[in-house]
Enzyme design. Structure first.
Site, PDB file in Angstrom:
ATOM      1  N   GLY A 162       0.908  -1.213   0.105  1.00 52.17           N
ATOM      2  CA  GLY A 162      -0.026  -0.077  -0.022  1.00 52.17           C
ATOM      3  C   GLY A 162       0.916   1.301   0.076  1.00 52.17           C
ATOM      4  N   HIS A 218      -3.745   1.272   7.929  1.00 51.06           N
ATOM      5  CA  HIS A 218      -2.265   1.841   8.093  1.00 51.06           C
ATOM      6  C   HIS A 218      -2.354   3.176   6.915  1.00 51.06           C
ATOM      7  CE1 HIS A 218       2.154   1.449   7.908  1.00 51.06           C
ATOM      8  NE2 HIS A 218       2.055   1.934   6.715  1.00 51.06           N
ATOM      9  N   GLU A 219      -2.833   2.738   6.094  1.00 54.71           N
ATOM     10  CA  GLU A 219      -2.734   3.931   4.916  1.00 54.71           C
ATOM     11  C   GLU A 219      -3.701   5.017   5.177  1.00 54.71           C
ATOM     12  OE1 GLU A 219      -0.391   3.497   2.854  1.00 54.71           O
ATOM     13  OE2 GLU A 219      -0.029   1.343   3.115  1.00 54.71           O
ATOM     14  N   HIS A 221      -1.850   7.638   7.516  1.00 57.86           N
ATOM     15  CA  HIS A 221      -0.817   8.430   6.676  1.00 57.86           C
ATOM     16  C   HIS A 221      -1.677   9.697   6.260  1.00 57.86           C
ATOM     17  CE1 HIS A 221       2.785   6.337   5.927  1.00 57.86           C
ATOM     18  NE2 HIS A 221       2.176   5.190   5.602  1.00 57.86           N
ATOM     19  N   CYS A 274       6.688  -0.144   6.699  1.00 58.99           N
ATOM     20  CA  CYS A 274       5.897   1.073   5.927  1.00 58.99           C
ATOM     21  C   CYS A 274       7.317   1.644   5.329  1.00 58.99           C
ATOM     22  CB  CYS A 274       5.903   2.154   7.160  1.00 58.99           C
ATOM     23  SG  CYS A 274       5.297   3.786   6.411  1.00 58.99           S
ATOM     24  N   LEU A 275       6.944   1.878   3.895  1.00 58.49           N
ATOM     25  CA  LEU A 275       7.852   2.299   2.858  1.00 58.49           C
ATOM     26  C   LEU A 275       8.613   3.606   3.632  1.00 58.49           C
ATOM     27  CD1 LEU A 275       6.200   1.819  -0.431  1.00 58.49           C
ATOM     28  CD2 LEU A 275       7.601   0.134   0.768  1.00 58.49           C
ATOM     29  N   GLN A 293       3.155  10.236   1.012  1.00 60.83           N
ATOM     30  CA  GLN A 293       4.576   9.170   0.891  1.00 60.83           C
ATOM     31  C   GLN A 293       5.288   9.892  -0.011  1.00 60.83           C
ATOM     32  OE1 GLN A 293       2.793   5.386   1.961  1.00 60.83           O
ATOM     33  NE2 GLN A 293       4.738   5.453   2.822  1.00 60.83           N
TER      34      GLN A 293
HETATM   35 NI    NI Z   1       3.138   3.434   5.647  1.00 59.03          NI
END
Ligand code: NI
Length: 179
Positions: A47, A142-143, A146, A100-101, A52
């Site tokens: 995701g 989670h997304e 953000h 997480c990226l 981000q």
């Molecule tokens: Ni993330």
């Protein structure tokens, strides 16, 4: 256009709420969504959220068939959600390992609601509504976080359950020798 640099934890852009998408202007939106998809694929994520990669808009994307970062999880259909909302359907909180990226190389044990209903619009302005549970529900929460400027380490209840993925391997994947 294409693969963007993923902003990392500590960058101020990841810490403030994103703005609602007001206009479904195809060109602008499609470019952002293409960049999100290219970046998510390049980084091997399940995701990604628009902030981000530096777009401060309420757009999230998620989905995978099989993913090396989460080898035990069931597939999630590829989905783009614009201006999403989440309704909690069970107060049951389940802990699971997340990465997480924007927090590369790290994992943490995060409580998430087991069952949720989410709604949002697809890139054509059509409504998507789904009731989901488990990992699918976890990824969406989670997304969604953000978009409110929240990263998963802020959700970890005991920071002993936060660390480098390589060091935590035997706890995250106890049955696997390596992945
Ligand atoms: Ni993330």
């Amino acid at each position: 256009m294409g693969i963007k640099q993923v902003l990392r934890m500590g960058n101020a852009s990841l810490a403030s709420p994103a703005m609602r998408v007001q206009e479904f202007s195809a060109n602008v939106l499609n470019n952002i969504i293409d960049d999100m998809a290219d970046t998510m694929q390049e980084e091997g994520g399940v995701g990604i959220a628009a902030p981000q990669i530096g777009f401060h808009l309420r757009i999230i994307m998620f989905g995978f068939e099989a993913n090396a970062r989460y080898p035990d999880e069931e597939a999630i259909p590829f989905t783009v959600l614009i201006n999403p909302t989440i309704e909690i359907l069970s107060n049951e909180l389940i802990e699971g390992w997340e990465g997480c990226l924007s927090v590369p190389g790290m994992r943490g044990l995060v409580p998430r609601y087991h069952r949720i209903r989410y709604r949002g619009q697809d890139p054509h302005g059509l409504t998507i509504e789904r009731t989901v549970e488990g990992f699918h529900a976890r990824v969406v929460q989670h997304e969604y976080d953000h978009l409110d400027g929240i990263l998963y380490p802020e959700r970890i209840q005991n920071l002993k359950n936060f660390g480098f993925e390589e060091e935590l391997r035997s706890r995250i994947w106890p049955t696997k020798e390596s992945i």
